[in-house]
Enzyme design. Structure first.
Site: not given
Ligand code: T46
Length: 137
Positions: A52
């Site tokens: 993303h």
């Molecule tokens: C990024 C990389 C390095 C929350 O509710 N609060 C938060 O602060 C974060 C980071 C995530 N979430 C929720 C959103 C999703 O439902 O946790 C779930 C997993 O998040 P995501 O699929 O976005 O995780 P990554 O590891 O793919 O990405 C994360 C960060 O979201 C993103 O900003 O740059 O780590």
């Protein structure tokens, strides 16, 4: 190009016979005010995260344990950053697609973010990101 704003930040190490210490001071050795901190752990080997971009969010990602790679893409150019040392982090400006992969077993990434969590700041479809960069480059 936008991707050239991404950079490795070396926070340095204070070593003595008791071990190593690295410190981060808001508004001093990072380029934004920290509004949120999160960490990613228990990542199965061969799993990818990310895929993303953020419209506005800036982040610093620190491999506080183990190692992983962060691949950044600005719509034209791709740069791969292996993160292998806990004192060397990656500054990711807004507007870049990221893939995080090659997690070592037991790795932990600590992320410092310039803003609170806001799903509307995410671009989670590559086709939408390409449209966004076309509009914003
Ligand atoms: C990024 C990389 C390095 C929350 O509710 N609060 C938060 O602060 C974060 C980071 C995530 N979430 C929720 C959103 C999703 O439902 O946790 C779930 C997993 O998040 P995501 O699929 O976005 O995780 P990554 O590891 O793919 O990405 C994360 C960060 O979201 C993103 O900003 O740059 O780590």
């Amino acid at each position: 190009m936008r991707i050239e704003l991404a950079k490795i930040i070396d926070f340095g190490v204070i070593s003595d016979p008791r071990g190593d210490l690295t410190f981060i001071e808001g508004n001093r050795n990072i380029p934004f005010e920290i509004k949120r901190v999160y960490y990613i752990y228990n990542v199965p080997v061969l799993t990818n995260r990310g895929s993303h971009a953020h419209k506005n969010l800036e982040q610093i990602i620190i491999p506080i344990a183990g190692s992983f790679n962060v691949k950044l893409f600005d719509g034209h150019k791709t740069v791969d950053f292996p993160l292998t040392k806990p004192w060397k982090s990656l500054y990711i400006p807004n507007g870049l697609w990221r893939e995080i992969y090659n997690f070592s077993e037991g790795s932990i990434s600590l992320v410092l973010a310039s803003d609170y969590y806001d799903e509307s700041d995410y671009i989670r479809e590559l086709s939408n990101f390409k449209r966004f960069t076309g509009d914003n480059l």
